[in-house]
Scaffold this active site. Structure first.
Site, PDB file in Angstrom:
ATOM      1  N   ARG A  55     -15.651 -26.527  44.060  1.00 32.58           N
ATOM      2  CA  ARG A  55     -16.011 -26.213  45.438  1.00 32.58           C
ATOM      3  C   ARG A  55     -16.349 -27.504  46.172  1.00 32.58           C
ATOM      4  NH1 ARG A  55     -20.252 -28.153  45.178  1.00 32.58           N
ATOM      5  NH2 ARG A  55     -20.501 -27.869  47.423  1.00 32.58           N
ATOM      6  N   GLY A  56     -16.561 -27.358  47.503  1.00 30.94           N
ATOM      7  CA  GLY A  56     -16.739 -28.548  48.331  1.00 30.94           C
ATOM      8  C   GLY A  56     -15.361 -28.918  48.878  1.00 30.94           C
ATOM      9  N   ALA A  57     -15.301 -29.207  50.177  1.00 26.78           N
ATOM     10  CA  ALA A  57     -14.000 -29.368  50.836  1.00 26.78           C
ATOM     11  C   ALA A  57     -13.088 -30.410  50.164  1.00 26.78           C
ATOM     12  CB  ALA A  57     -14.227 -29.688  52.311  1.00 26.78           C
ATOM     13  N   ARG A 100      -9.008 -20.445  49.837  1.00 26.70           N
ATOM     14  CA  ARG A 100     -10.194 -20.383  50.711  1.00 26.70           C
ATOM     15  C   ARG A 100      -9.740 -20.861  52.099  1.00 26.70           C
ATOM     16  NH1 ARG A 100     -15.656 -22.764  48.517  1.00 26.70           N
ATOM     17  NH2 ARG A 100     -16.492 -21.212  49.962  1.00 26.70           N
ATOM     18  N   GLN A 207     -26.101 -23.692  46.315  1.00 27.91           N
ATOM     19  CA  GLN A 207     -25.512 -25.016  46.037  1.00 27.91           C
ATOM     20  C   GLN A 207     -26.555 -26.130  46.187  1.00 27.91           C
ATOM     21  OE1 GLN A 207     -24.120 -22.640  47.889  1.00 27.91           O
ATOM     22  NE2 GLN A 207     -21.892 -22.712  47.893  1.00 27.91           N
ATOM     23  N   ASP A 248     -16.619 -28.836  56.422  1.00 28.96           N
ATOM     24  CA  ASP A 248     -15.408 -28.213  55.865  1.00 28.96           C
ATOM     25  C   ASP A 248     -14.230 -28.319  56.824  1.00 28.96           C
ATOM     26  OD1 ASP A 248     -17.776 -26.824  54.404  1.00 28.96           O
ATOM     27  OD2 ASP A 248     -15.986 -26.557  53.169  1.00 28.96           O
ATOM     28  N   ASN A 258     -19.417 -25.905  58.552  1.00 26.07           N
ATOM     29  CA  ASN A 258     -20.020 -26.287  57.269  1.00 26.07           C
ATOM     30  C   ASN A 258     -20.756 -25.065  56.725  1.00 26.07           C
ATOM     31  OD1 ASN A 258     -20.594 -28.331  55.227  1.00 26.07           O
ATOM     32  ND2 ASN A 258     -22.712 -28.230  55.924  1.00 26.07           N
ATOM     33  N   LYS A 259     -21.324 -25.205  55.572  1.00 23.30           N
ATOM     34  CA  LYS A 259     -21.997 -24.098  54.873  1.00 23.30           C
ATOM     35  C   LYS A 259     -22.917 -23.310  55.795  1.00 23.30           C
ATOM     36  CE  LYS A 259     -21.539 -22.936  51.582  1.00 23.30           C
ATOM     37  NZ  LYS A 259     -20.604 -21.807  51.385  1.00 23.30           N
TER      38      LYS A 259
HETATM   39  O1  MRU Z   1     -18.739 -22.916  49.677  1.00 23.09           O
HETATM   40  P1  MRU Z   1     -18.791 -24.356  49.273  1.00 23.09           P
HETATM   41  O2  MRU Z   1     -19.808 -24.647  48.233  1.00 23.09           O
HETATM   42  O3  MRU Z   1     -17.414 -24.885  48.941  1.00 23.09           O
HETATM   43  O4  MRU Z   1     -19.247 -25.093  50.617  1.00 23.09           O
HETATM   44  C1  MRU Z   1     -19.322 -26.492  50.598  1.00 23.09           C
HETATM   45  C2  MRU Z   1     -19.851 -27.074  51.852  1.00 23.09           C
HETATM   46  O5  MRU Z   1     -20.101 -26.392  52.822  1.00 23.09           O
HETATM   47  C3  MRU Z   1     -19.976 -28.569  51.906  1.00 23.09           C
HETATM   48  O6  MRU Z   1     -21.024 -28.946  52.745  1.00 23.09           O
HETATM   49  C4  MRU Z   1     -18.671 -29.165  52.460  1.00 23.09           C
HETATM   50  O7  MRU Z   1     -17.554 -28.634  51.801  1.00 23.09           O
HETATM   51  C5  MRU Z   1     -18.647 -30.649  52.338  1.00 23.09           C
HETATM   52  S1  MRU Z   1     -18.522 -31.191  50.642  1.00 23.09           S
HETATM   53  C6  MRU Z   1     -18.404 -32.891  50.705  1.00 23.09           C
END
Ligand code: MRU
Length: 357
Positions: A55-57, A100, A207, A248, A258-259
């Site tokens: 996970r994470g962009a 996603r 997270q 994201d 973002n999250k």
């Molecule tokens: O749902 P996730 O855990 O993939 O969400 C991740 C985030 O929102 C992060 O802040 C974003 O992807 C940046 S990661 C460098």
């Protein structure tokens, strides 16, 4: 004082050569267990992205890239040739890219590998194609490490004195390097700056507490976990010098997905005069979209809220609203830190100046 060498395992690793396989650190098991999951078919990669094992962009973009190498392996092992082989790889590419919807890095990375396929002609040798795809996927992985380092350098000079509040996880687990927002924090720490990091728990999948706090503990950077709803109260105390988060997808005007919870944090930061920074590589920008209203927002399963970590927390029969992301309007963002430089007060003009869009 240098940060001690970390024992944070690689979130993503390719094992072997063109006929090798992908291994993903299963982030759903952290912080309790560190276990890599072998992905030998595209379905396993898609499942891992959907379930947030990776996970994470930036990280899902990297995993999606390696997923296309596996798609070429599949076509080879199924004896497909010519148009049938290419159709198989493109179809798997589409499954990967749409696993996603919000983080644009996933589509960006898959598109980058698909361009290799277009360049290979109508009837490519599949293992030769797989080898080109692997080189490109490795390149994306390696580049991301460099992007994180550059973001860290730019951002470390920008952040003011005081403690730092962050949301979600943006570190080694979410990228190919030390991270975006967390990369800035780590770089500042390594440069001798001293502060405490406050990590929002980040409901519903935690997270912040499971992953960000885990990374910071291993790096011996002081960290305090708080429930998301304590953030506004913390900001009011005046001890937070800045908030810094990842992204994201960022649109041409600087609006930032973002999250979930990021938008509320930005509103609270503005109310208390605390600078609010976003850190993200250029691969997170989607300049084809004018504003954040066009960003698709992923909605996730009700079970994540009804029974977080498998513990029943709401009655059956209650409906659930579970968006995974929100959009912070550009006017709430003090600056966006990219590998190409800092976008102060994001607007279409300042974004275009730094990104050359
Ligand atoms: O749902 P996730 O855990 O993939 O969400 C991740 C985030 O929102 C992060 O802040 C974003 O992807 C940046 S990661 C460098």
């Amino acid at each position: 004082m240098p940060t001690p060498a970390t024992s944070i395992p690689a979130a993503i690793r390719w094992c072997g050569d063109t006929s090798g396989h992908l291994e993903l650190l299963d982030q759903t098991l952290l912080p309790g267990h560190t276990e890599h999951r072998k992905c030998s078919d595209v379905a396993a990669v898609v499942e891992a992205i959907k379930m947030l094992r990776v996970r994470g962009a930036p990280a899902i973009g990297i995993a999606g890239g390696y997923g296309l190498v596996i798609a070429a392996q599949e076509a080879h092992s199924q004896g497909l040739t010519g148009a049938d082989a290419l159709a198989h790889i493109r179809a798997r590419g589409s499954e990967l890219a749409t696993a996603r919807p919000t983080a644009v890095n996933l589509q960006w990375a898959v598109d980058r590998l698909l361009r290799q396929i277009e360049a290979a002609g109508a009837a490519p040798d599949l293992m030769n194609l797989a080898s080109h795809l692997l080189a490109e996927a490795r390149q994306i992985h390696e580049e991301d490490k460099e992007l994180c380092a550059a973001i860290g350098r730019h951002g470390a000079d920008l952040i003011p004195e005081g403690d730092i509040l962050t949301h979600c996880n943006t570190g080694s687990l979410a990228t190919g390097g030390d991270g975006t927002a967390l990369g800035v924090i780590v770089t500042a720490w390594e440069a001798g700056r001293r502060f405490r990091v406050f990590a929002d728990e980040t409901r519903p999948l935690l997270q912040g507490s499971r992953l960000t706090a885990w990374e910071l503990v291993q790096r011996q950077i002081p960290v305090t976990v708080l429930v998301d709803s304590a953030a506004a109260h913390l900001l009011k105390t005046g001890r937070i010098g800045c908030c810094i988060v990842g992204a994201d997808r960022i649109t041409a005007n600087g609006d930032t997905a973002n999250k979930i919870g990021t938008y509320g944090l930005a509103v609270a930061a503005k109310a208390h005069g605390v600078p609010f920074f976003v850190a993200a590589p250029s691969s997170t920008f989607d300049l084809s979209l004018a504003t954040g209203t066009e960003i698709p927002i992923e909605e996730r399963a009700a079970s994540e809220v009804l029974a977080p970590l498998g513990v029943k927390a709401a009655p059956a029969g209650a409906e659930v609203f579970n968006p995974a992301f929100d959009v912070t309007p550009a006017e709430l963002i003090t600056a966006i830190i990219t590998e190409r430089g800092i976008i102060q007060k994001p607007t279409p003009a300042t974004v275009a100046t730094v990104l050359g869009g």
